[in-house]
Motif scaffolding. Structure first.
Motif, short mmCIF file in Angstrom:
data_model
loop_
_atom_site.label_atom_id
_atom_site.label_comp_id
_atom_site.label_asym_id
_atom_site.label_seq_id
_atom_site.Cartn_x
_atom_site.Cartn_y
_atom_site.Cartn_z
N VAL A 122 -70.25 26.51 -0.48
CA VAL A 122 -71.54 27.15 -0.20
C VAL A 122 -72.70 26.19 -0.46
O VAL A 122 -73.60 26.03 0.38
N VAL A 123 -72.68 25.52 -1.60
CA VAL A 123 -73.81 24.67 -2.01
C VAL A 123 -73.94 23.46 -1.09
O VAL A 123 -75.05 23.01 -0.80
N SER A 124 -72.82 22.90 -0.62
CA SER A 124 -72.90 21.74 0.27
C SER A 124 -73.62 22.09 1.57
O SER A 124 -74.44 21.31 2.06
N VAL A 125 -73.34 23.27 2.11
CA VAL A 125 -74.01 23.69 3.34
C VAL A 125 -75.49 23.97 3.10
O VAL A 125 -76.36 23.55 3.88
N ILE A 126 -75.78 24.65 2.00
CA ILE A 126 -77.19 24.94 1.67
C ILE A 126 -77.96 23.64 1.46
O ILE A 126 -79.08 23.47 1.96
N GLY A 127 -77.35 22.71 0.74
CA GLY A 127 -78.01 21.42 0.49
C GLY A 127 -78.28 20.66 1.77
O GLY A 127 -79.35 20.03 1.92
N ALA A 128 -77.34 20.72 2.72
CA ALA A 128 -77.53 20.01 3.99
C ALA A 128 -78.59 20.70 4.84
O ALA A 128 -79.45 20.04 5.43
N ARG A 129 -78.55 22.02 4.91
CA ARG A 129 -79.50 22.76 5.73
C ARG A 129 -80.93 22.63 5.22
O ARG A 129 -81.88 22.49 6.00
N ARG A 130 -81.08 22.70 3.90
CA ARG A 130 -82.42 22.65 3.32
C ARG A 130 -82.83 21.23 2.90
O ARG A 130 -83.90 21.04 2.33
N ARG A 131 -81.92 20.28 3.17
CA ARG A 131 -82.19 18.87 2.86
C ARG A 131 -82.53 18.68 1.39
O ARG A 131 -83.56 18.07 1.03
N ILE A 132 -81.65 19.18 0.55
CA ILE A 132 -81.79 19.02 -0.91
C ILE A 132 -80.62 18.16 -1.38
O ILE A 132 -79.50 18.66 -1.59
N PRO A 133 -80.82 16.86 -1.51
CA PRO A 133 -79.71 15.96 -1.88
C PRO A 133 -79.05 16.34 -3.20
O PRO A 133 -77.85 16.12 -3.37
N GLU A 134 -79.82 16.90 -4.12
CA GLU A 134 -79.26 17.25 -5.43
C GLU A 134 -78.16 18.31 -5.29
O GLU A 134 -77.15 18.26 -6.00
N LEU A 135 -78.35 19.25 -4.37
CA LEU A 135 -77.33 20.27 -4.16
C LEU A 135 -76.06 19.67 -3.54
O LEU A 135 -74.94 20.05 -3.90
N VAL A 136 -76.25 18.76 -2.62
CA VAL A 136 -75.08 18.10 -2.00
C VAL A 136 -74.32 17.30 -3.07
O VAL A 136 -73.08 17.34 -3.12
N THR A 137 -75.05 16.59 -3.91
CA THR A 137 -74.41 15.84 -4.99
C THR A 137 -73.69 16.79 -5.94
O THR A 137 -72.58 16.49 -6.42
N SER A 138 -74.30 17.93 -6.21
CA SER A 138 -73.66 18.92 -7.08
C SER A 138 -72.36 19.43 -6.47
O SER A 138 -71.35 19.60 -7.17
N SER A 139 -72.36 19.64 -5.16
CA SER A 139 -71.13 20.10 -4.50
C SER A 139 -70.06 19.03 -4.56
O SER A 139 -68.87 19.34 -4.71
N ARG A 140 -70.47 17.79 -4.45
CA ARG A 140 -69.50 16.68 -4.56
C ARG A 140 -68.88 16.67 -5.95
O ARG A 140 -67.65 16.54 -6.10
N ASN A 141 -69.70 16.82 -6.97
CA ASN A 141 -69.18 16.85 -8.34
C ASN A 141 -68.27 18.05 -8.56
O ASN A 141 -67.26 17.96 -9.27
N ALA A 142 -68.60 19.17 -7.93
CA ALA A 142 -67.75 20.35 -8.04
C ALA A 142 -66.38 20.09 -7.40
O ALA A 142 -65.35 20.54 -7.92
N ALA A 143 -66.38 19.36 -6.28
CA ALA A 143 -65.11 19.02 -5.63
C ALA A 143 -64.25 18.16 -6.55
O ALA A 143 -63.02 18.35 -6.62
N PHE A 144 -64.87 17.23 -7.26
CA PHE A 144 -64.12 16.44 -8.25
C PHE A 144 -63.57 17.35 -9.35
O PHE A 144 -62.46 17.16 -9.85
N GLY A 145 -64.39 18.34 -9.73
CA GLY A 145 -63.93 19.28 -10.75
C GLY A 145 -62.72 20.08 -10.29
O GLY A 145 -61.82 20.37 -11.08
N VAL A 146 -62.69 20.44 -9.01
CA VAL A 146 -61.54 21.15 -8.45
C VAL A 146 -60.28 20.31 -8.64
O VAL A 146 -59.22 20.82 -9.07
N THR A 147 -60.38 19.03 -8.30
CA THR A 147 -59.23 18.13 -8.47
C THR A 147 -58.79 18.07 -9.92
O THR A 147 -57.59 18.12 -10.23
#
Length: 582
Positions: free
Chosen positions: A21-46
């Motif tokens: 959810v956050v990766s799409v919101i970050g891309a749509r609203r152009r908020i790099p911090e949200l995209v970075t947060s989604s990336r970190n969450a993906a690492f957390g999943v692993t």
């Protein structure tokens, strides 16, 4: 300990959904911090899925039989090797393993491509994480490998005896790696559609993932054939079993994709076609997993019927519908940059090759799913047997073999008939000579076998000639020795000559298939102790097999096994013994 494993899976699910959810919101609203947060969450999943896998492995190794999954797939007598690999010996563990692999591959993509693919990466995160979330959801809510029994069994049931074979131990992870690898190019393809990136950037970015997926999918299919030959007693390596086909069908779509992307890279053509192929490959990968896990089609490979079937179908339908919507909405911008210049060109051969592969895929898919359609329409499951598959696909495979020999010899754009004939003359002579030699010297008389071997001879000669032309050119121009010229030729163009090497491997495989299908001798006979039976092949010779009795004993993993003792004579001379085991 099991509770910690379950919580780890639940947290992985929460993070995967958050990342989606956050990766799409970050891309749509152009908020790099949200995209970075989604990336970190993906690492957390692993991380959390790795913890869950470590815990289930610990429970398997130490024999925590109150855990239902451990009880079902392991026991005290099982060697350590089988305890470790029991992770994918049952449905619950294999789904967790699938999700874990997917999370690792997603993390690797985010580590390697983060800096260079910032525009598409948020949507890549979304696609990979929603796929991970689906599989984690299954193990959290439906197929929990940490579920506990309400009693304390002293020992487990043990792994299914059919799975206690080295080929079956390594077959699932190899096949899963192939399946999971294709999720990555699919994710980039969807990201390219969303961001309207119509170039071949997504193809070049995921080329290695596609090759790795194809390679491991191929190895997985071969290992499955080895297991079937060694364990199931089918009298062969391929029985057109539904679950065999479930892994074979994605391969039949992924193979033309690997070829057609070269047309997009070289000529800017087939953009729509390539998008359609990778979307279809992803859908078939998930459907292949569904067929194995749901038990909707009877097979020695499948697990028992469970509640995950409707969930799989829903996920496939949602992802395919979303992909199809994006594909149709981007139809105009996916227009090819060039048109076909001539029917006599490499582009034409590649396109025909694609159509033939898809034709085989449609035939195999239809035959595999026919029991479902017949039950729905007629109220009775009608199973399609091997003769249907072999008779319908054999002519198509023959065309594939021909095209493998023709394609490398035809240039891009256009070629004259005179030039084409002069190029094909040598391989054609080799093919005819191969068939003639086998007929006159080896005594092979079956028309189908002669045609098959002749086509293999033609394609093998054409492929080897490509190596020879390159080596001879380097030898003449640079004075290199032939071995050095070959080494540097391949080293300077891995993709081209590596592809030719794969073609040679396929030709050798085709030779084996033609020989075994044409001259395999099958017979059944009841023997008393001391009785013999004869098996005669018109090509190989005569075998006399004598039955000496049965003997029982314990296997190293504490199974009661029965062995039959047989002696074999070949053309009247002792040739050894056979000891089949059950």
């Amino acid at each position: 300990m099991p509770n910690i494993g379950y919580v780890a899976m639940a947290l992985a699910l929460a993070l995967a959904l958050y990342a989606t959810v956050v990766s799409v919101i970050g891309a749509r609203r152009r908020i790099p911090e949200l995209v970075t947060s989604s990336r970190n969450a993906a690492f957390g999943v692993t991380g959390f899925l790795t913890l869950a896998v470590i815990i289930i492995e610990y429970l398997l190794i130490t024999g925590h039989y109150q855990t239902k999954y451990v009880f079902e797939v392991s026991n005290r007598a099982a060697p350590l090797f089988y305890r470790v690999t029991a992770l994918w010996g049952g449905q619950d563990g294999s789904l967790l393993f699938w999700a874990w692999l997917m999370s690792i591959f997603s993390a690797l993509v985010l580590l390697k491509k983060w800096g260079s693919m910032r525009v598409m990466m948020p949507y890549v995160i979304a696609v990979t994480q929603i796929t991970v979330a689906f599989f984690v959801m299954l193990v959290v809510f439906v197929a929990n490998p940490f579920e506990q029994l309400d009693f304390f069994p002293p020992d487990g049931s043990g792994l299914n005896p059919l799975l206690r074979h080295f080929g079956m131990v390594i077959h699932p992870p190899v096949l899963y790696i192939g399946f999971v690898s294709f999720v990555i190019p699919y994710a980039f393809a969807v990201a390219a559609l969303i961001t309207k990136q119509t170039s071949d950037l997504w193809i070049r970015t995921t080329r290695r993932w596609s090759l790795v997926g194809w390679l491991f999918l191929s190895l997985g299919i071969l290992l499955g054939g080895w297991w079937a030959y060694d364990v199931l007693g089918w009298g062969g390596y391929w029985g057109w079993d539904p679950v065999e086909n479930a892994s074979f069908i994605p391969w039949l779509v992924a193979t033309p994709f690997l070829h057609s992307v070269m047309m997009q890279e070289n000529r800017g053509m087939l953009k729509r076609w390539n998008m359609a192929l990778i979307i279809l490959t992803f859908a078939l990968v998930i459907e292949g997993t569904f067929l194995t896990r749901s038990g909707v089609i009877s097979s020695v490979h499948t697990f028992a019927q469970s509640a995950i079937g409707p969930l799989f179908l829903s996920f496939i339908a949602i992802m395919f519908a979303a992909s199809l919507y994006l594909f149709v909405s981007r139809w105009e911008i996916l227009k090819s940059e060039n048109e076909l210049d001539s029917l006599i060109s490499r582009e034409s051969v590649f396109l025909l090759n694609n159509l033939i592969f898809l034709g085989i895929g449609v035939v195999v898919w239809w035959g595999t799913h026919f029991p479902l359609f017949s039950e729905a329409l007629l109220g009775e499951k009608i199973v399609v047997g091997p003769p249907f598959f072999e008779q319908t696909t054999a002519p198509l495979w023959a065309i594939v073999i021909i095209l493998m020999g023709v394609a490398p010899l035809i240039p891009w754009r256009r070629a004259s008939l005179q030039k084409l004939w002069s190029t094909l003359a040598g391989p054609l002579i080799a093919g005819v000579a191969t068939a003639a030699a086998l007929y006159l010297i080896a005594g092979i008389q079956l028309p189908g076998a002669l045609l098959g071997f002749g086509l293999c001879g033609f394609t093998l000669a054409a492929t080897l000639n490509e190596y020879w032309r390159g080596v001879r050119a380097r030898h003449s121009a640079r004075g290199e020795s032939y071995p050095t010229a070959l080494w540097r030729l391949v080293g300077r163009n891995h993709r081209r000559y590596g592809g030719y090497l794969i073609h040679i491997g396929v030709i050798l495989l085709a030779i084996g298939v033609v020989g075994s299908r044409s001259y395999q001798v099958e017979t059944q006979q009841n023997l008393a102790i001391g009785d013999s039976m004869n098996i005669t092949s018109p090509i190989v010779g005569s075998y006399d097999i004598t039955y000496h009795g049965l003997r029982e004993g314990d296997s190293p993993d504490d199974r009661l096994i029965t062995e039959a003792v047989l002696s074999v004579e070949f053309n009247g001379q002792p040739a050894g013994s056979l000891i089949p085991v059950r």
